[in-house]
Design a protein around this motif. Structure first.
Motif: not given
Length: 265
Positions: A2-10, A54-60, A73-78
């Motif tokens: 649930a990517s929204s959960d990570s976004s909320k935490t960020v 947050w920007f990385g999550i959106k881009q991924s 997905g790997k853009e989050e890691y970058f």
């Protein structure tokens, strides 16, 4: 995931850190405390880092199957790796340099009781963010381990790993600054404050190295843990056409997303 959960935490971490950074800046000017200055730099760096995450999550999550057939997905890691570099350089090196300067040329510290009060409140706020981040980390774990270190090692959610590492370092850094301020206030010796700043710088550099090390493994294609691999095997074996899975290799290509190469009968 649930990517929204990570976004909320960020976003929660960003809001808390940006508010604390402003307060620390004012107190650092009033008290001339190098430890408080280091903590203000730390909070500003964390706020900027959380915006990058947050920007990385959106881009991924942006679809572009023509250029990225397996997703982004790997853009989050970058972007998390960029955060690790910023923690090490801007956060760690600046705090270390300021602490060494304060140690070489001690200044009279004033109104340290204000620093002590602000640091105490900041610790409570950072502990809350850390609790929420660790809770999110545990909810996405595929194992029953209780060790946060093991959870960080097995997680494939780069931004969430960064938030946990950042907030752990922030809470520990605040504790160091608080002890330094109390000792400096009790003894009227600014050396304790300068040493606190140096220790905070070292802490941030170690945190940046750890986060960068973890992202290196995820970017280069580290194998997934055995429990996740077993779940993938179970999914494959549910097909009546599959008699046997002769080999299976899997790597992470994003938060809880995997690329699997297998040979089947």
């Amino acid at each position: 995931m649930a990517s929204s959960d990570s976004s909320k935490t960020v976003f929660l971490a960003f809001s808390v850190n940006f508010f604390i950074a402003g307060v620390k800046t004012v107190i650092a000017v009033i008290t001339s405390s190098s430890a408080m200055f280091s903590e203000a730099v730390h909070s500003y760096v964390d706020s900027g880092n959380q915006f990058i995450l947050w920007f990385g999550i959106k881009q991924s999550k942006k679809p572009n199957k023509l250029i990225y057939p397996l997703g982004r997905g790997k853009e989050e890691y970058f972007w998390t790796l960029v955060v690790a570099v910023l923690i090490f350089t801007i956060g760690g090196l600046v705090s270390l340099e300021h602490g060494i300067e304060a140690l070489s040329h001690p200044k009279e510290l004033k109104n340290l009781f204000i620093s002590i009060a602000v640091l105490s409140i900041s610790i409570v706020l950072e502990l809350y963010v850390l609790y929420k981040a660790v809770k999110e980390l545990r909810s996405k774990s595929t194992t029953e381990t209780t060790s946060v270190f093991k959870l960080l090692k097995e997680s494939t959610d780069g931004p969430l790993i960064a938030i946990v590492v950042e907030d752990f370092a922030a809470t520990l850094g605040l504790g160091i600054a608080l002890i330094g301020s109390i000792l400096a206030n009790a003894t009227s010796n600014p050396i304790y404050d300068a040493v606190s700043s140096i220790l905070i710088g070292v802490l941030l550099m170690v945190s940046g190295l750890f986060l960068g090390y973890e992202m290196k493994h995820l970017i280069t294609g580290e194998t997934i843990n055995n429990k996740t691999k077993d779940k993938i095997l179970d999914i494959i074996r549910t097909s009546e056409m599959i008699q046997n899975v002769e080999s299976l290799r899997a790597i992470s290509i994003g938060a809880n997303s995997y690329l699997v190469l297998c040979s089947v009968d």
